[in-house]
Enzyme design. Sequence first.
Site, PDB file in Angstrom:
ATOM      1  N   GLY A   9      41.963  35.101 -20.031  1.00 32.83           N
ATOM      2  CA  GLY A   9      41.884  35.045 -18.466  1.00 32.83           C
ATOM      3  C   GLY A   9      42.945  35.982 -17.796  1.00 32.83           C
ATOM      4  O   GLY A   9      43.063  35.670 -16.631  1.00 32.83           O
ATOM      5  N   ASN A  67      42.748  38.696 -16.747  1.00 33.30           N
ATOM      6  CA  ASN A  67      42.067  39.641 -15.669  1.00 33.30           C
ATOM      7  C   ASN A  67      41.596  38.777 -14.507  1.00 33.30           C
ATOM      8  O   ASN A  67      41.746  39.052 -13.444  1.00 33.30           O
ATOM      9  CB  ASN A  67      40.749  40.213 -16.247  1.00 33.30           C
ATOM     10  N   LYS A  96      18.871  32.080 -24.880  1.00 33.03           N
ATOM     11  CA  LYS A  96      19.673  32.747 -24.012  1.00 33.03           C
ATOM     12  C   LYS A  96      19.193  32.418 -22.422  1.00 33.03           C
ATOM     13  O   LYS A  96      19.810  32.508 -21.755  1.00 33.03           O
ATOM     14  CB  LYS A  96      19.916  34.306 -24.225  1.00 33.03           C
ATOM     15  N   LEU A 112      26.384  39.293 -24.576  1.00 32.72           N
ATOM     16  CA  LEU A 112      25.481  40.490 -23.639  1.00 32.72           C
ATOM     17  C   LEU A 112      24.769  39.641 -22.784  1.00 32.72           C
ATOM     18  O   LEU A 112      24.196  38.588 -22.904  1.00 32.72           O
ATOM     19  CB  LEU A 112      24.513  41.180 -24.711  1.00 32.72           C
ATOM     20  N   ILE A 113      24.612  40.238 -21.556  1.00 33.88           N
ATOM     21  CA  ILE A 113      23.922  39.674 -20.538  1.00 33.88           C
ATOM     22  C   ILE A 113      22.389  40.095 -21.003  1.00 33.88           C
ATOM     23  O   ILE A 113      21.983  41.031 -21.088  1.00 33.88           O
ATOM     24  CB  ILE A 113      23.988  40.332 -19.288  1.00 33.88           C
ATOM     25  N   ASN A 130      31.504  45.046 -15.372  1.00 33.54           N
ATOM     26  CA  ASN A 130      32.446  44.631 -16.419  1.00 33.54           C
ATOM     27  C   ASN A 130      33.709  45.506 -16.702  1.00 33.54           C
ATOM     28  O   ASN A 130      33.474  46.737 -16.405  1.00 33.54           O
ATOM     29  CB  ASN A 130      31.381  44.702 -17.853  1.00 33.54           C
ATOM     30  N   HIS A 145      36.257  47.207 -19.521  1.00 32.86           N
ATOM     31  CA  HIS A 145      36.334  47.309 -21.038  1.00 32.86           C
ATOM     32  C   HIS A 145      37.813  48.258 -21.531  1.00 32.86           C
ATOM     33  O   HIS A 145      38.066  49.232 -20.743  1.00 32.86           O
ATOM     34  CB  HIS A 145      35.028  47.950 -21.438  1.00 32.86           C
TER      35      HIS A 145
HETATM   36  C1  GRF Z   1      40.188  42.786 -21.796  1.00 36.14           C
HETATM   37  O1  GRF Z   1      40.794  43.706 -22.479  1.00 36.14           O
HETATM   38  C2  GRF Z   1      38.974  43.288 -21.249  1.00 36.14           C
HETATM   39  O2  GRF Z   1      38.964  44.478 -20.991  1.00 36.14           O
HETATM   40  C3  GRF Z   1      37.990  42.861 -22.409  1.00 36.14           C
HETATM   41  O3  GRF Z   1      38.427  41.534 -22.786  1.00 36.14           O
HETATM   42  C4  GRF Z   1      39.778  41.557 -22.373  1.00 36.14           C
HETATM   43  C5  GRF Z   1      39.916  40.045 -21.626  1.00 36.14           C
HETATM   44  O4  GRF Z   1      41.316  39.644 -21.475  1.00 36.14           O
HETATM   45  N1  GRF Z   1      36.530  42.857 -21.892  1.00 36.14           N
HETATM   46  P1  GRF Z   1      41.452  38.405 -20.475  1.00 36.14           P
HETATM   47  O5  GRF Z   1      40.931  37.240 -20.904  1.00 36.14           O
HETATM   48  O6  GRF Z   1      41.031  38.911 -19.111  1.00 36.14           O
HETATM   49  O7  GRF Z   1      43.111  38.325 -20.795  1.00 36.14           O
END
Ligand code: GRF
Length: 190
Positions: free
Chosen positions: A12, A14, A65, A92-93, A107, A109
């Site tokens: 988490g 992000n 799902k 996947l959604i 998303n 990535h």
């Molecule tokens: C990030 O590197 C994001 O790009 C990928 O998963 C990771 C999540 O990290 N999709 P965090 O849980 O936000 O630390």
Amino acid sequence: MRKIAVFASGTGTNFDAIQRSIEDGFLDACIECVVVDKKDALVIEKAKKKNIYVFDFNPKDYSSKSEYEKEIVQLLNDKEIELVCLAGYMRLIGNTLLDAYEGKIINIHPSLLPSFIGKNAIKQAIEYGVKVMGVTIHYVDSGMDSGKIITQKSFDVLETMTAEEIETNIHAIEHEIYPKTIKKLLEEKE
Ligand code: GRF
């Protein structure tokens, strides 16, 4: 107040970056709920500490799902969510959620898509020896890391960089561009 949801499966960081940008006044929004598919994910405690509603579920408790996505759609509707931000959500959604929210799910990535989709994208890129790496934010469709790209940010991989430094760089870029992109998308929708 613009209402967003964050979906995560892990640490988490992000989520932290988005929440911090709200608390700092950069992002005029509110994380109304966090959706987590792993009961032991660190993001759960982080969100609860901020008094954010957490829907943590175990996909195995549902017959399909579609069954758990129906509950998620109900939650997003109830909370009047405008934008769903996947941040390390390792699932996947499906059609149930996509039909209700397509165009409103994004998303992040850790690679320059369309290269290195799926898990361990940073490791894949390092092993390939790419000289330019980066981060992509994209709309979510039914494929894996395959929706239309919204933004990307890259950096040159120097010979001297360790894997750890590369990873640190990637995450720093993520934490910078995710709040900025959410802000831009919400402003465009005004
Ligand atoms: C990030 O590197 C994001 O790009 C990928 O998963 C990771 C999540 O990290 N999709 P965090 O849980 O936000 O630390």
